[in-house]
Design a protein around this motif. Structure first.
Motif, PDB file in Angstrom:
ATOM      1  N   ASP A 182     -23.388  16.498  31.667  1.00 11.60           N
ATOM      2  CA  ASP A 182     -24.363  15.637  32.332  1.00 11.60           C
ATOM      3  C   ASP A 182     -23.689  14.513  33.110  1.00 11.60           C
ATOM      4  O   ASP A 182     -24.222  14.017  34.088  1.00 11.60           O
ATOM      5  CB  ASP A 182     -25.316  15.036  31.294  1.00 11.60           C
ATOM      6  CG  ASP A 182     -26.229  16.080  30.678  1.00 11.60           C
ATOM      7  OD1 ASP A 182     -26.326  17.181  31.253  1.00 11.60           O
ATOM      8  OD2 ASP A 182     -26.826  15.809  29.628  1.00 11.60           O
ATOM      9  N   GLY A 183     -22.483  14.109  32.651  1.00 10.92           N
ATOM     10  CA  GLY A 183     -21.792  13.010  33.310  1.00 10.92           C
ATOM     11  C   GLY A 183     -20.989  13.413  34.525  1.00 10.92           C
ATOM     12  O   GLY A 183     -20.565  12.549  35.295  1.00 10.92           O
ATOM     13  N   ALA A 184     -20.733  14.708  34.716  1.00  9.35           N
ATOM     14  CA  ALA A 184     -20.044  15.239  35.891  1.00  9.35           C
ATOM     15  C   ALA A 184     -18.742  14.508  36.210  1.00  9.35           C
ATOM     16  O   ALA A 184     -18.703  13.689  37.122  1.00  9.35           O
ATOM     17  CB  ALA A 184     -20.967  15.204  37.105  1.00  9.35           C
ATOM     18  N   PRO A 185     -17.649  14.770  35.448  1.00  9.20           N
ATOM     19  CA  PRO A 185     -16.361  14.118  35.736  1.00  9.20           C
ATOM     20  C   PRO A 185     -15.877  14.398  37.154  1.00  9.20           C
ATOM     21  O   PRO A 185     -16.145  15.458  37.720  1.00  9.20           O
ATOM     22  CB  PRO A 185     -15.412  14.739  34.706  1.00  9.20           C
ATOM     23  CG  PRO A 185     -16.301  15.285  33.639  1.00  9.20           C
ATOM     24  CD  PRO A 185     -17.569  15.691  34.319  1.00  9.20           C
ATOM     25  N   ALA A 186     -15.137  13.455  37.697  1.00 10.42           N
ATOM     26  CA  ALA A 186     -14.626  13.590  39.058  1.00 10.42           C
ATOM     27  C   ALA A 186     -13.502  14.625  39.110  1.00 10.42           C
ATOM     28  O   ALA A 186     -12.797  14.839  38.128  1.00 10.42           O
ATOM     29  CB  ALA A 186     -14.111  12.242  39.534  1.00 10.42           C
ATOM     30  N   PRO A 187     -13.302  15.286  40.263  1.00  8.73           N
ATOM     31  CA  PRO A 187     -12.225  16.276  40.389  1.00  8.73           C
ATOM     32  C   PRO A 187     -10.847  15.646  40.223  1.00  8.73           C
ATOM     33  O   PRO A 187     -10.657  14.458  40.436  1.00  8.73           O
ATOM     34  CB  PRO A 187     -12.408  16.809  41.817  1.00  8.73           C
ATOM     35  CG  PRO A 187     -13.784  16.431  42.205  1.00  8.73           C
ATOM     36  CD  PRO A 187     -14.111  15.176  41.479  1.00  8.73           C
ATOM     37  N   ARG A 188      -9.900  16.473  39.832  1.00 10.01           N
ATOM     38  CA  ARG A 188      -8.510  16.031  39.746  1.00 10.01           C
ATOM     39  C   ARG A 188      -7.654  17.033  40.493  1.00 10.01           C
ATOM     40  O   ARG A 188      -7.533  18.181  40.087  1.00 10.01           O
ATOM     41  CB  ARG A 188      -8.082  15.953  38.280  1.00 10.01           C
ATOM     42  CG  ARG A 188      -6.617  15.583  38.113  1.00 10.01           C
ATOM     43  CD  ARG A 188      -6.251  15.450  36.650  1.00 10.01           C
ATOM     44  NE  ARG A 188      -4.832  15.338  36.473  1.00 10.01           N
ATOM     45  CZ  ARG A 188      -4.238  15.206  35.295  1.00 10.01           C
ATOM     46  NH1 ARG A 188      -4.964  15.168  34.203  1.00 10.01           N
ATOM     47  NH2 ARG A 188      -2.929  15.120  35.200  1.00 10.01           N
ATOM     48  N   PRO A 189      -7.058  16.624  41.608  1.00  8.02           N
ATOM     49  CA  PRO A 189      -6.289  17.577  42.418  1.00  8.02           C
ATOM     50  C   PRO A 189      -4.895  17.821  41.851  1.00  8.02           C
ATOM     51  O   PRO A 189      -4.414  17.103  40.973  1.00  8.02           O
ATOM     52  CB  PRO A 189      -6.195  16.859  43.767  1.00  8.02           C
ATOM     53  CG  PRO A 189      -6.215  15.415  43.405  1.00  8.02           C
ATOM     54  CD  PRO A 189      -7.116  15.284  42.210  1.00  8.02           C
ATOM     55  N   GLY A 190      -4.248  18.862  42.363  1.00 20.48           N
ATOM     56  CA  GLY A 190      -2.833  19.086  42.093  1.00 20.48           C
ATOM     57  C   GLY A 190      -2.497  19.713  40.757  1.00 20.48           C
ATOM     58  O   GLY A 190      -1.369  19.583  40.287  1.00 20.48           O
ATOM     59  N   LEU A 191      -3.431  20.402  40.129  1.00 19.74           N
ATOM     60  CA  LEU A 191      -3.123  21.055  38.859  1.00 19.74           C
ATOM     61  C   LEU A 191      -2.276  22.296  39.126  1.00 19.74           C
ATOM     62  O   LEU A 191      -2.529  23.041  40.081  1.00 19.74           O
ATOM     63  CB  LEU A 191      -4.412  21.454  38.134  1.00 19.74           C
ATOM     64  CG  LEU A 191      -5.335  20.303  37.710  1.00 19.74           C
ATOM     65  CD1 LEU A 191      -6.616  20.864  37.128  1.00 19.74           C
ATOM     66  CD2 LEU A 191      -4.638  19.395  36.715  1.00 19.74           C
ATOM     67  N   PRO A 192      -1.283  22.588  38.269  1.00 16.87           N
ATOM     68  CA  PRO A 192      -0.462  23.783  38.487  1.00 16.87           C
ATOM     69  C   PRO A 192      -1.275  25.064  38.315  1.00 16.87           C
ATOM     70  O   PRO A 192      -2.229  25.106  37.539  1.00 16.87           O
ATOM     71  CB  PRO A 192       0.632  23.662  37.415  1.00 16.87           C
ATOM     72  CG  PRO A 192       0.086  22.723  36.404  1.00 16.87           C
ATOM     73  CD  PRO A 192      -0.832  21.787  37.123  1.00 16.87           C
ATOM     74  N   ARG A 193      -0.866  26.093  39.024  1.00 14.56           N
ATOM     75  CA  ARG A 193      -1.639  27.339  39.043  1.00 14.56           C
ATOM     76  C   ARG A 193      -1.826  27.956  37.658  1.00 14.56           C
ATOM     77  O   ARG A 193      -2.942  28.378  37.325  1.00 14.56           O
ATOM     78  CB  ARG A 193      -0.965  28.340  39.989  1.00 14.56           C
ATOM     79  CG  ARG A 193      -1.769  29.646  40.135  1.00 14.56           C
ATOM     80  CD  ARG A 193      -1.120  30.567  41.156  1.00 14.56           C
ATOM     81  NE  ARG A 193      -1.058  29.925  42.464  1.00 14.56           N
ATOM     82  CZ  ARG A 193      -0.421  30.454  43.501  1.00 14.56           C
ATOM     83  NH1 ARG A 193       0.215  31.609  43.380  1.00 14.56           N
ATOM     84  NH2 ARG A 193      -0.421  29.831  44.669  1.00 14.56           N
ATOM     85  N   PRO A 194      -0.780  28.027  36.798  1.00 15.39           N
ATOM     86  CA  PRO A 194      -1.005  28.613  35.468  1.00 15.39           C
ATOM     87  C   PRO A 194      -2.065  27.855  34.672  1.00 15.39           C
ATOM     88  O   PRO A 194      -2.890  28.468  33.982  1.00 15.39           O
ATOM     89  CB  PRO A 194       0.369  28.520  34.794  1.00 15.39           C
ATOM     90  CG  PRO A 194       1.336  28.479  35.921  1.00 15.39           C
ATOM     91  CD  PRO A 194       0.649  27.713  37.002  1.00 15.39           C
ATOM     92  N   LEU A 195      -2.054  26.525  34.781  1.00 18.24           N
ATOM     93  CA  LEU A 195      -3.057  25.738  34.081  1.00 18.24           C
ATOM     94  C   LEU A 195      -4.438  25.975  34.666  1.00 18.24           C
ATOM     95  O   LEU A 195      -5.426  26.065  33.918  1.00 18.24           O
ATOM     96  CB  LEU A 195      -2.699  24.253  34.138  1.00 18.24           C
ATOM     97  CG  LEU A 195      -3.701  23.290  33.487  1.00 18.24           C
ATOM     98  CD1 LEU A 195      -3.913  23.630  32.020  1.00 18.24           C
ATOM     99  CD2 LEU A 195      -3.228  21.841  33.649  1.00 18.24           C
ATOM    100  N   ARG A 196      -4.528  26.100  35.986  1.00 18.72           N
ATOM    101  CA  ARG A 196      -5.832  26.359  36.602  1.00 18.72           C
ATOM    102  C   ARG A 196      -6.416  27.670  36.092  1.00 18.72           C
ATOM    103  O   ARG A 196      -7.609  27.757  35.803  1.00 18.72           O
ATOM    104  CB  ARG A 196      -5.703  26.384  38.129  1.00 18.72           C
ATOM    105  CG  ARG A 196      -5.355  25.031  38.750  1.00 18.72           C
ATOM    106  CD  ARG A 196      -5.755  24.972  40.226  1.00 18.72           C
ATOM    107  NE  ARG A 196      -5.187  26.052  41.012  1.00 18.72           N
ATOM    108  CZ  ARG A 196      -4.011  25.993  41.640  1.00 18.72           C
ATOM    109  NH1 ARG A 196      -3.279  24.893  41.547  1.00 18.72           N
ATOM    110  NH2 ARG A 196      -3.575  27.000  42.356  1.00 18.72           N
ATOM    111  N   ARG A 197      -5.559  28.695  35.971  1.00 21.58           N
ATOM    112  CA  ARG A 197      -6.043  29.986  35.449  1.00 21.58           C
ATOM    113  C   ARG A 197      -6.541  29.834  34.010  1.00 21.58           C
ATOM    114  O   ARG A 197      -7.578  30.393  33.628  1.00 21.58           O
ATOM    115  CB  ARG A 197      -4.936  31.033  35.521  1.00 21.58           C
ATOM    116  CG  ARG A 197      -4.636  31.534  36.932  1.00 21.58           C
ATOM    117  CD  ARG A 197      -3.865  32.841  36.895  1.00 21.58           C
ATOM    118  NE  ARG A 197      -2.566  32.671  36.260  1.00 21.58           N
ATOM    119  CZ  ARG A 197      -1.434  32.411  36.922  1.00 21.58           C
ATOM    120  NH1 ARG A 197      -1.455  32.298  38.241  1.00 21.58           N
ATOM    121  NH2 ARG A 197      -0.289  32.275  36.280  1.00 21.58           N
TER     122      ARG A 197
END
Length: 222
Positions: free
Chosen positions: A143-158
């Protein structure tokens, strides 16, 4: 007769509940590593072979206790955060529900979030109940909708995508990352508290836990 059950079925259900009750007593006094079906059978005045008709192995009994613990904890968190308040207030109430449950039943908290039990591997059917606990904690975060965080490494994104899908949460990667971090810190603090590591320092740990909950609310954007 309740639910149309036969006397034999009722007796079996009663014995299962009694077995679980005695197993929880063992957990509280000796820990999961020492859980013994034979000892439980003795307390029930059963021959040791008879108890295996209810639970064929120690591992199956441990799994049943884990499933019960997750369900009970999820119920507690859903009740704590279920009313109409701001996301931040619901987050705090849900976190308070987590600590209250853990402090009241430290042996069950240790069963699901403590050290691995030697020789035991949790089966896949524990995943969904464990995810329900995280979803209950996540409801105010969604419900609080956290803000985006750019630059995450690809393995972590997966990994974040896979976890978000498994939890069935409408969160972006950044929201899942912050939620996982908050959950880890809350469980970590509770583990330290319940194992006596704050004696002589943060004792009682009420104010410390409350401060962490507020810090995590800030990090989550609530």
């Amino acid at each position: 007769m309740p639910d149309g059950q036969t006397p034999r079925q009722l007796a079996r259900a009663a014995n299962i509940e009694r077995i679980k009750e005695l197993a929880l007593r063992q957990l509280a006094s000796e820990g999961a590593t020492s859980l013994s079906l034979r000892a439980i059978a003795r307390e029930l005045n059963l021959v040791s072979s008879a108890i295996y008709r209810y639970y064929p192995s120690r591992d199956e009994l441990i799994t049943a206790l884990i499933l019960d613990a997750y369900a009970d904890l999820a119920d507690a968190l859903e009740a704590a955060g279920g009313t109409r308040r701001s996301p931040r207030r619901r987050w705090a109430d849900t976190c308070d529900g987590l600590r209250a449950w853990a402090v009241a039943q430290p042996h069950r908290f240790a069963l699901v979030y403590g050290s691995a039990i030697p020789g035991y591997a949790a089966p896949a059917d524990t995943i969904a109940p464990a995810a329900r606990v995280v979803r209950a904690l996540a409801a105010p975060v969604v419900d609080g909708a956290p803000a985006p965080r750019p630059g995450l490494p690809r393995p972590l994104r997966r990994q974040l995508d896979a976890v978000t899908a498994e939890l069935d949460l409408p969160l972006e990667q950044a929201g899942t990352l912050r939620l996982v971090g908050a959950f880890a810190r809350l469980v970590g603090l509770l583990t330290l508290e319940l194992n006596g590591h704050f004696v002589g320092g943060f004792e009682p740990a009420d104010a410390l836990y409350a401060a962490l909950v507020e810090d995590e609310a800030d990090a989550l954007g609530l």
